[in-house]
Design a protein around this motif. Sequence first.
Motif, PDB file in Angstrom:
ATOM      1  N   UNK A   1       0.853  -1.179   0.000  1.00 53.97           N
ATOM      2  CA  UNK A   1       0.000   0.000   0.000  1.00 53.97           C
ATOM      3  C   UNK A   1       0.889   1.229   0.000  1.00 53.97           C
ATOM      4  N   UNK A   2       1.168   1.751  -1.198  1.00 54.80           N
ATOM      5  CA  UNK A   2       2.096   2.869  -1.314  1.00 54.80           C
ATOM      6  C   UNK A   2       1.495   4.174  -0.802  1.00 54.80           C
ATOM      7  N   UNK A   3       0.190   4.220  -0.594  1.00 60.47           N
ATOM      8  CA  UNK A   3      -0.425   5.438  -0.062  1.00 60.47           C
ATOM      9  C   UNK A   3      -0.051   5.653   1.404  1.00 60.47           C
ATOM     10  N   UNK A   4       0.424   4.607   2.073  1.00 60.58           N
ATOM     11  CA  UNK A   4       0.796   4.716   3.486  1.00 60.58           C
ATOM     12  C   UNK A   4       2.306   4.818   3.649  1.00 60.58           C
ATOM     13  N   UNK A   5       2.963   5.160   2.594  1.00 60.88           N
ATOM     14  CA  UNK A   5       4.429   5.242   2.584  1.00 60.88           C
ATOM     15  C   UNK A   5       4.901   6.393   3.471  1.00 60.88           C
ATOM     16  N   UNK A   6       5.956   6.125   4.222  1.00 63.82           N
ATOM     17  CA  UNK A   6       6.555   7.174   5.049  1.00 63.82           C
ATOM     18  C   UNK A   6       7.905   7.538   4.444  1.00 63.82           C
ATOM     19  N   UNK A   7       8.292   8.764   4.687  1.00 61.91           N
ATOM     20  CA  UNK A   7       9.583   9.209   4.131  1.00 61.91           C
ATOM     21  C   UNK A   7      10.639   9.324   5.185  1.00 61.91           C
TER      22      UNK A   7
END
Length: 94
Positions: free
Chosen positions: A88-94
């Motif tokens: 789920x790339x929408x929940x990606x953190x940086x």
Amino acid sequence: MKIKVIALLAVAAIPGALVQANSPDAAERWFAHVRFLASDELAGRKTGTTEFTKAEEYVQEQFKEAGLGPACAHGYLQDVGFVTVQLDTSRRTT
């Protein structure tokens, strides 16, 4: 999910069954199989897709043409379980 697949080991048998080592065009004939199975037409052969089925049918047909008989309970196919994971790339953190 259970899906019918052809064992990868069986795919490796195609070249030996179809091409004689002393044939002048042996390498080209072998790579023709590799080119088709790796082609964009098969779009990666993701399990359960139309492209996967095309690859499956291709390998089965090559086995039949080579005179190889089925070795599994379901002909050339064997039931195996697959687990798929989607990030789920929408929940990606940086």
